[in-house]
Enzyme design. Structure first.
Site, PDB file in Angstrom:
ATOM      1  N   LYS A 225       0.935  -1.106   0.103  1.00  0.00           N
ATOM      2  CA  LYS A 225      -0.132  -0.179   0.048  1.00  0.00           C
ATOM      3  C   LYS A 225       0.948   1.206  -0.018  1.00  0.00           C
ATOM      4  O   LYS A 225       1.920   1.395   0.874  1.00  0.00           O
ATOM      5  CB  LYS A 225      -0.736   0.000   1.161  1.00  0.00           C
ATOM      6  CG  LYS A 225      -1.696   1.303   1.476  1.00  0.00           C
ATOM      7  CD  LYS A 225      -2.613   1.439   2.706  1.00  0.00           C
ATOM      8  CE  LYS A 225      -3.210   2.655   2.932  1.00  0.00           C
ATOM      9  NZ  LYS A 225      -3.840   2.636   4.388  1.00  0.00           N
TER      10      LYS A 225
ATOM     11  N   ASP B 251      -2.322  10.422   3.660  1.00  0.00           N
ATOM     12  CA  ASP B 251      -3.786   9.739   3.944  1.00  0.00           C
ATOM     13  C   ASP B 251      -4.612  10.801   4.850  1.00  0.00           C
ATOM     14  O   ASP B 251      -4.781  10.909   6.022  1.00  0.00           O
ATOM     15  CB  ASP B 251      -3.814   8.436   4.486  1.00  0.00           C
ATOM     16  CG  ASP B 251      -5.327   8.165   5.072  1.00  0.00           C
ATOM     17  OD1 ASP B 251      -6.182   8.776   4.176  1.00  0.00           O
ATOM     18  OD2 ASP B 251      -5.371   6.950   5.506  1.00  0.00           O
TER      19      ASP B 251
ATOM     20  N   LYS C 169      -9.785  12.815   8.351  1.00  0.00           N
ATOM     21  CA  LYS C 169      -9.470  12.595   9.672  1.00  0.00           C
ATOM     22  C   LYS C 169      -9.298  13.591  10.542  1.00  0.00           C
ATOM     23  O   LYS C 169      -9.097  14.821  10.130  1.00  0.00           O
ATOM     24  CB  LYS C 169      -7.945  11.817   9.599  1.00  0.00           C
ATOM     25  CG  LYS C 169      -7.609  10.614   9.017  1.00  0.00           C
ATOM     26  CD  LYS C 169      -6.512  10.047   9.000  1.00  0.00           C
ATOM     27  CE  LYS C 169      -6.190   8.747   8.218  1.00  0.00           C
ATOM     28  NZ  LYS C 169      -7.133   7.840   9.103  1.00  0.00           N
TER      29      LYS C 169
ATOM     30  N   ASP D   5       1.717   6.508   5.464  1.00  0.00           N
ATOM     31  CA  ASP D   5       0.700   5.338   5.068  1.00  0.00           C
ATOM     32  C   ASP D   5       1.263   4.576   3.750  1.00  0.00           C
ATOM     33  O   ASP D   5       0.558   3.972   3.149  1.00  0.00           O
ATOM     34  CB  ASP D   5      -0.536   6.208   4.701  1.00  0.00           C
ATOM     35  CG  ASP D   5      -1.730   5.180   4.939  1.00  0.00           C
ATOM     36  OD1 ASP D   5      -1.730   4.195   5.791  1.00  0.00           O
ATOM     37  OD2 ASP D   5      -2.821   5.669   4.640  1.00  0.00           O
TER      38      ASP D   5
ATOM     39  N   ASP E 116     -12.120   6.929   3.956  1.00  0.00           N
ATOM     40  CA  ASP E 116     -10.808   6.949   4.797  1.00  0.00           C
ATOM     41  C   ASP E 116     -10.392   5.277   4.765  1.00  0.00           C
ATOM     42  O   ASP E 116      -9.214   5.266   5.288  1.00  0.00           O
ATOM     43  CB  ASP E 116     -11.007   7.434   6.382  1.00  0.00           C
ATOM     44  CG  ASP E 116      -9.933   7.643   7.013  1.00  0.00           C
ATOM     45  OD1 ASP E 116      -8.615   7.517   6.119  1.00  0.00           O
ATOM     46  OD2 ASP E 116      -9.732   7.759   8.106  1.00  0.00           O
TER      47      ASP E 116
ATOM     48  N   GLU F 234      -9.302   3.819   2.479  1.00  0.00           N
ATOM     49  CA  GLU F 234      -8.792   3.874   1.042  1.00  0.00           C
ATOM     50  C   GLU F 234      -7.827   2.749   0.500  1.00  0.00           C
ATOM     51  O   GLU F 234      -7.405   2.392  -0.551  1.00  0.00           O
ATOM     52  CB  GLU F 234      -8.239   5.295   0.714  1.00  0.00           C
ATOM     53  CG  GLU F 234      -6.811   5.666   1.131  1.00  0.00           C
ATOM     54  CD  GLU F 234      -6.608   5.498   2.708  1.00  0.00           C
ATOM     55  OE1 GLU F 234      -7.574   5.331   3.543  1.00  0.00           O
ATOM     56  OE2 GLU F 234      -5.215   5.017   2.925  1.00  0.00           O
TER      57      GLU F 234
ATOM     58  N   ARG G  56      -7.670  -0.528   1.071  1.00  0.00           N
ATOM     59  CA  ARG G  56      -8.204  -1.512   0.506  1.00  0.00           C
ATOM     60  C   ARG G  56      -8.518  -1.292  -0.957  1.00  0.00           C
ATOM     61  O   ARG G  56      -8.617  -2.136  -1.971  1.00  0.00           O
ATOM     62  CB  ARG G  56      -9.297  -2.207   1.405  1.00  0.00           C
ATOM     63  CG  ARG G  56     -10.490  -1.182   1.453  1.00  0.00           C
ATOM     64  CD  ARG G  56     -11.357  -1.600   2.553  1.00  0.00           C
ATOM     65  NE  ARG G  56     -10.765  -1.181   3.987  1.00  0.00           N
ATOM     66  CZ  ARG G  56     -11.270  -1.251   5.209  1.00  0.00           C
ATOM     67  NH1 ARG G  56     -12.366  -1.772   5.185  1.00  0.00           N
ATOM     68  NH2 ARG G  56     -10.665  -0.942   6.491  1.00  0.00           N
TER      69      ARG G  56
END
Ligand code: BES
Ligand code: MN
Ligand code: ZN
Length: 502
Positions: free
Chosen positions: A266, A271, A278, A289, A348, A350, A352
């Site tokens: 990933k 993020d 967030k 991230d 959020d 994201e 996946r």
């Protein structure tokens, strides 16, 4: 800085500093005994006086003593013989590294007689010594105007017996490669989001391909991904000015037609949460991230340096998750490369969304195994804390291979259940699947989501949200995990295939 294996009589080793282990309540180690003899009982006297008791990580620095060639001796406590474990060994390495820094040593010789580690496995002992000292000496200064003072150390010698030398030498090669890979991974993780963008990650992959003959790389831009139908991966970057990238790095170490092992990272370079924004506190940490991507990059470095004789493909799904007028909104439905539709209930979740299309993409390689690595959920931290990463798979063999690789490499993974019961939490009234599964079991439902895209091959998922970086104080920064686990897993795969061939 170089590591090397040395042999010979410990009392006659010429070195700025000789490191000797002292066990708590035990007889002197062979090296300590040799020094004791050469110095007419200097060490046993000192220990009898109680100047050092051998408690874990205790230390005592001695100036030159008669009969011993070394300029100084650093006695390091190893703890009780029956309490030997990796954590104590790590404390020993920390103490040694502390001396390297505070005494500005140019070289050091370490003679632990294999007593610091829980196993008599010389290869493992030497590898950890190399990896952990390198990690202790790591300094991040890429974005500081004043560069860190480089430590004076340029040689770390490890004393081994003649019979252990060959094993030690091969541990130096592998340990150095893995340590370098961890440094690559840590640097990438620590770089801020405004520098380490998807484009930057792609540039790094190209540089890696330039550096090693075994490595080639291919970068897919947004048009190419559009053509492949990667509507889910692309949806994550819609709110961002930074274009998304799919980065494919191939290490061609095996036969041309040999099936590869694939690792997928990933790479969300920042993020914000997107429209499901967030909270502000600690949001800076979401530059980390992309640590899954960083561990793929670090591992590709390591395996290229070790030149593993198998085919390995690293894939990075890179995007920046921002709110913006074109950003994906809660309730939007996207079509994945697999054809399955996804209702994005929370922008959020994201990770996946970028991973699922990368996981479909890698089907074309007919992989032997696929492991994805992601800072996927806060929930995995609630479940497992910060010491182990989450391991989710329904492939029992892959599960045990990854956990034992993690144990060996001291970069552990712990299994969480990936049971069918959790799948229905992802049901959606409007699409084939929702991208979140409610408040409970978040690390599991995230893996359930990924499992919908991994039916074509053997697959495992590593959730490194709790282990990829340290949050607080002076330790704040990327850890380089799980480069050791992945490198070990691939080393083991290569070793297995070599014995299969025989
Ligand atoms: N990158 C985060 C996961 C994360 C959060 C890692 C905190 C480390 C620390 C991920 O994209 C995310 O935001 N996950 C959500 C999922 C939720 C919306 C279902 C989470 O964990 O809160
Ligand atoms: Mn998120
Ligand atoms: Zn994320």
């Amino acid at each position: 800085m170089d590591f090397e294996i040395v042999n010979g009589a410990v009392a006659s080793l010429e070195t700025e500093c000789l490191v000797i282990g002292v066990e708590e309540g035990a007889v002197l180690s062979p090296s300590a005994q040799a020094l004791d003899q050469a110095s007419q009982g200097y060490l046993s006297n000192l220990i009898n006086n109680g100047d050092i008791k051998g408690k874990s990580a205790e230390s005592l620095l001695l100036q030159k003593i008669n009969g011993v060639a070394a300029k100084r001796i650093l006695l390091v406590g190893l703890g009780k013989a029956d309490e030997r474990h990796d954590r104590n060994y790590k404390k020993v390495v920390k103490t040694i590294s502390g001396a390297i820094k505070s005494l500005s040593l140019k070289e050091i010789t370490i003679a632990l007689d294999g007593l610091a580690s829980k196993t008599p496995d010389t290869y493992r002992q030497v590898r950890h010594l190399v990896e952990w000292t390198t990690a202790e000496l790591y300094q991040y200064d890429r974005t500081k105007s004043k560069k860190a003072d480089v430590y004076a150390i340029n040689k770390i010698a490890i004393l081994l017996s003649d019979k252990d030398t060959e094993e030690g030498e091969s541990a130096l090669v592998d340990g150095t490669a893995i340590a370098n890979g961890m440094n690559v991974s840590r640097d990438l993780g620590n770089l801020p989001g405004n520098i380490c963008t998807p484009t930057y990650l792609a540039e790094q992959a190209k540089e890696l391909a330039n550096e090693y003959d075994s490595i080639t790389c291919e970068i897919l831009d947004e048009d190419a991904m559009e053509n492949l139908g990667m509507g889910s991966l692309l949806s994550v970057g819609h709110g961002s000015a930074e274009p998304s990238r799919l980065i494919i790095i191939k290490h061609n170490g095996g036969e041309t037609d040999a099936q590869p092992h694939v690792i997928v990272g990933k790479g969300v370079t920042f993020d914000t949460g997107g429209i499901s924004l967030k909270p502000g506190a600690k949001m800076d940490e979401m530059k980390f991230d992309m640590c899954g991507a960083a561990s793929v990059m670090g591992t590709m470095h390591a395996i290229a340096e070790m030149d593993l004789p198998i085919n390995i493909i690293g894939v990075i799904a890179a995007a920046e998750n921002m709110p913006g007028s074109k950003a994906t909104k809660p309730g939007d439905i996207v079509t994945t490369m697999s054809g399955q539709t996804v209702e994005v209930l929370n922008t959020d979740a994201e990770g996946r969304l970028v991973l699922c299309d990368a996981l479909t993409y890698v089907e074309r390689f007919k992989p032997k195994t696929v492991v994805d690595i992601a800072t996927l959920t806060g929930a995995v931290i609630g479940a497992l804390g910060n010491s182990v990463c989450g391991l989710l798979t329904n492939d029992e063999e892959l599960c045990s291979e990854l956990s034992s690789a993690g144990d060996y490499a001291d970069d552990r993974a712990w299994r969480l259940p990936l049971l069918d019961e959790y799948q229905e939490l992802l049901d959606s009234n409007f699409a084939d699947i929702a991208n979140i599964g409610g408040p409970a079991g978040g690390a599991i439902t995230a893996a359930c989501f990924l499992s919908r895209f991994t039916k074509a091959y053997r697959w495992a998922h590593l959730d490194i949200a709790g282990t990829a970086w340290n949050s607080a104080g002076k330790e704040k920064g990327s850890t380089g995990r799980c480069v050791p686990l992945l490198s070990q897993y691939l080393l083991n795969q290569a070793a297995d295939e070599m014995t299969d061939d025989e």
